[in-house]
Design an enzyme around this catalytic site. Structure first.
Site, PDB file in Angstrom:
ATOM      1  N   THR A  82      -3.518 -11.483   9.623  1.00 22.09           N
ATOM      2  CA  THR A  82      -4.166 -12.044   8.444  1.00 22.09           C
ATOM      3  C   THR A  82      -5.245 -13.010   8.931  1.00 22.09           C
ATOM      4  O   THR A  82      -4.956 -13.876   9.765  1.00 22.09           O
ATOM      5  CB  THR A  82      -3.123 -12.772   7.574  1.00 22.09           C
ATOM      6  OG1 THR A  82      -2.109 -11.830   7.196  1.00 22.09           O
ATOM      7  CG2 THR A  82      -3.759 -13.338   6.321  1.00 22.09           C
TER       8      THR A  82
ATOM      9  N   ASN B 160       5.566 -15.049   4.658  1.00 21.17           N
ATOM     10  CA  ASN B 160       6.614 -14.282   5.333  1.00 21.17           C
ATOM     11  C   ASN B 160       7.779 -15.147   5.790  1.00 21.17           C
ATOM     12  O   ASN B 160       8.618 -14.710   6.569  1.00 21.17           O
ATOM     13  CB  ASN B 160       6.026 -13.514   6.518  1.00 21.17           C
ATOM     14  CG  ASN B 160       5.106 -12.401   6.070  1.00 21.17           C
ATOM     15  OD1 ASN B 160       5.211 -11.904   4.944  1.00 21.17           O
ATOM     16  ND2 ASN B 160       4.180 -11.998   6.926  1.00 21.17           N
TER      17      ASN B 160
ATOM     18  N   SER C 156       0.809  -1.210   0.000  1.00 23.50           N
ATOM     19  CA  SER C 156       0.000   0.000   0.000  1.00 23.50           C
ATOM     20  C   SER C 156       0.845   1.265   0.000  1.00 23.50           C
ATOM     21  O   SER C 156       0.533   2.235  -0.683  1.00 23.50           O
ATOM     22  CB  SER C 156      -0.904   0.014   1.238  1.00 23.50           C
ATOM     23  OG  SER C 156      -1.695  -1.145   1.277  1.00 23.50           O
ATOM     24  N   PHE C 157       1.919   1.275   0.789  1.00 25.63           N
ATOM     25  CA  PHE C 157       2.740   2.470   0.913  1.00 25.63           C
ATOM     26  C   PHE C 157       4.210   2.182   0.661  1.00 25.63           C
ATOM     27  O   PHE C 157       5.070   2.966   1.034  1.00 25.63           O
ATOM     28  CB  PHE C 157       2.578   3.078   2.313  1.00 25.63           C
ATOM     29  CG  PHE C 157       1.154   3.355   2.672  1.00 25.63           C
ATOM     30  CD1 PHE C 157       0.523   4.503   2.218  1.00 25.63           C
ATOM     31  CD2 PHE C 157       0.437   2.461   3.437  1.00 25.63           C
ATOM     32  CE1 PHE C 157      -0.798   4.753   2.522  1.00 25.63           C
ATOM     33  CE2 PHE C 157      -0.891   2.698   3.758  1.00 25.63           C
ATOM     34  CZ  PHE C 157      -1.516   3.852   3.297  1.00 25.63           C
ATOM     35  N   SER C 158       4.499   1.047   0.051  1.00 25.16           N
ATOM     36  CA  SER C 158       5.902   0.674  -0.110  1.00 25.16           C
ATOM     37  C   SER C 158       6.165  -0.008  -1.446  1.00 25.16           C
ATOM     38  O   SER C 158       5.253  -0.516  -2.093  1.00 25.16           O
ATOM     39  CB  SER C 158       6.319  -0.267   1.030  1.00 25.16           C
ATOM     40  OG  SER C 158       5.585  -1.473   0.965  1.00 25.16           O
ATOM     41  N   ARG C 159       7.420   0.008  -1.826  1.00 20.29           N
ATOM     42  CA  ARG C 159       7.915  -0.738  -2.973  1.00 20.29           C
ATOM     43  C   ARG C 159       9.178  -1.453  -2.522  1.00 20.29           C
ATOM     44  O   ARG C 159       9.939  -0.932  -1.715  1.00 20.29           O
ATOM     45  CB  ARG C 159       8.251   0.184  -4.153  1.00 20.29           C
ATOM     46  CG  ARG C 159       7.068   0.982  -4.706  1.00 20.29           C
ATOM     47  CD  ARG C 159       6.033   0.086  -5.356  1.00 20.29           C
ATOM     48  NE  ARG C 159       4.950   0.845  -5.961  1.00 20.29           N
ATOM     49  CZ  ARG C 159       3.866   1.258  -5.313  1.00 20.29           C
ATOM     50  NH1 ARG C 159       3.758   1.023  -4.018  1.00 20.29           N
ATOM     51  NH2 ARG C 159       2.902   1.896  -5.954  1.00 20.29           N
ATOM     52  N   VAL C 160       9.403  -2.655  -3.064  1.00 21.43           N
ATOM     53  CA  VAL C 160      10.635  -3.394  -2.775  1.00 21.43           C
ATOM     54  C   VAL C 160      11.364  -3.596  -4.086  1.00 21.43           C
ATOM     55  O   VAL C 160      10.783  -4.098  -5.056  1.00 21.43           O
ATOM     56  CB  VAL C 160      10.350  -4.755  -2.103  1.00 21.43           C
ATOM     57  CG1 VAL C 160      11.670  -5.474  -1.808  1.00 21.43           C
ATOM     58  CG2 VAL C 160       9.550  -4.575  -0.819  1.00 21.43           C
TER      59      VAL C 160
END
Length: 412
Positions: free
Chosen positions: A248, A211, A96-100
């Site tokens: 989750t 994860n 939502s607020f990040s990029r990798v």
């Protein structure tokens, strides 16, 4: 265990408001996404976390500028301190607020991952602060390592180890064999990491297979715990109880659902769910209807029916039973789980039967059904919109009544 290459969290239900912190924001259009033109990869088998939006080409409009120019423009958006030290290679994930992005250190040629978080938004700032607070404190072989941080007014660049071995269940499907002994090897590594976190007063709060990543593609690779966006780090002298409803859905512990203050034992419940999936390829608690799903979790209602459970040892089932315990005070701690006879003996007294076929079939079947249900939900979403408000009020009332009933029993 997602749909295709998607690795996103299940969307919060439209009909139940549980204030889940982690959710997937809808794609808001090309104009607002400054990363839309970034290269998806440079020949490697690294997959994007979210598929690209469809490209609509008008034959009467001038074609897009050359790819090289688009990549150059994207790289120019990075802080010069970052690009001076790292070569930007590929976008490998987004939230939502990040990029990798995958990068390469210019001097050493060592590959790393950079998580870029937009901190101009309050939610992004909170996730960033939470993750940094944890990653700056930890150093463990089974936990993703923070290398360095670059900060600007609107963004934070977190340089981290790059795990290239893939997700836990992708590896299991690709592997030709999987036994209980293999399961205990996996769980030992995860439990070592969780025990370390809990010793430091850190609760992950979003443990799930997505994860848990392998460090490299080799057979001897270690497993690493990643994604600390929902983690809670207790400071010295703080109350150890947490109250935020997050996680989750399929992995959320009962005490979170009934909004009771909770401890790091919620991570152990999630490990119980992971252990169940690890040995069967199926979920202990699953229902497309969130209210029914939460009812199953609150009751601790699951079974060992269907393949491959008849071939799984009683000791393995006992391990799961001591994690999927509704009362958190009766749940095993990470240290106790590491000392469980099934784990200590590396399943020596268990059947060495290969469970791979059943597990893989179940995992693939579930992935396929999730894809179909996602497509179905998207196609019917517009037709349901007129009924959603009334339905939401009804579901909220049902969930409140359900929570109240179980709180009374829980405190009983």
């Amino acid at each position: 265990m997602g749909c295709g290459t998607s690795k996103v969290l299940p969307e919060p239900p439209n009909d139940v408001h549980l204030d889940l912190v982690k959710k997937v924001e809808p794609y808001t259009g090309y104009k607002t996404d400054i990363y839309k033109h970034f290269i998806k990869g440079d020949g490697d088998a690294i997959k994007s976390a979210i598929p690209s939006p469809p490209c609509h080409t008008n034959p009467y409009v001038e074609q897009q500028e050359p790819r090289k120019n688009r990549v150059a423009k994207y790289r120019a958006k990075f802080d010069p301190r970052v690009t001076a030290k790292y070569d930007i290679k590929a976008l490998i994930g987004r939230g939502s607020f990040s990029r990798v992005v995958r990068v390469e250190h210019k001097a050493t040629k060592q590959p790393y991952a950079i998580k870029l978080i937009e901190t101009k938004y309050r939610e992004g700032r909170e996730v960033c602060e939470s993750e940094l607070c944890v990653l700056r404190r930890v150093r463990h072989t089974n936990i993703i390592q923070l290398i360095e941080v670059f900060e600007t007014q609107e963004r934070v660049y977190m340089v981290m180890e790059l795990a290239t071995g893939g997700e836990l269940f992708d590896r299991i499907i690709a592997k030709g064999s999987f036994t209980e002994r293999d399961a205990t090897r996996v769980l030992q590594m995860v439990l070592d990491g969780v025990k370390y976190l809990h010793t430091l007063g850190i609760t992950h709060r979003d443990l799930k297979p997505e994860n848990l990543l392998y460090y490299h593609p080799g057979m001897d690779s270690k497993i690493m715990i990643t994604d600390f966006g929902l983690a809670s780090a207790r400071k010295k002298g703080d109350d150890c109880l947490m109250k935020t409803t997050c996680g989750t859905p399929e992995y959320i512990a009962p005490e979170i659902l009934i909004r009771k203050p909770y401890t790091n034992s919620v991570d152990m419940w999630a490990l119980g769910v992971i252990s169940y999936i690890l040995l069967s390829g199926t979920m202990p608690f699953e229902d497309d209807n969130r209210t029914r799903l939460y009812r199953q979790i609150l009751k601790g209602k699951y079974s060992y029916s269907g393949e491959p459970w008849p071939s799984v040892s009683n000791l393995a089932k006992d391990f799961i039973d001591h994690l999927l315990t509704v009362d958190p005070s009766d749940r095993m701690t990470a240290l106790q789980a590491l000392k469980h006879p099934w784990v200590v003996s590396m399943a020596a007294s268990s059947s060495m039967k290969n469970l791979h076929r059943s597990i893989s079939q179940n995992l693939l079947k579930r992935a396929s059904s999730r894809c179909q249900s996602t497509k179905s939900a998207q196609s019917t979403r517009s037709s349901r919109s007129t009924k959603s408000n009334k339905s939401r009020r009804v579901r909220e009332r049902e969930l409140r009544e359900l929570n109240l009933r179980y709180q009374q029993q829980y405190n009983g």
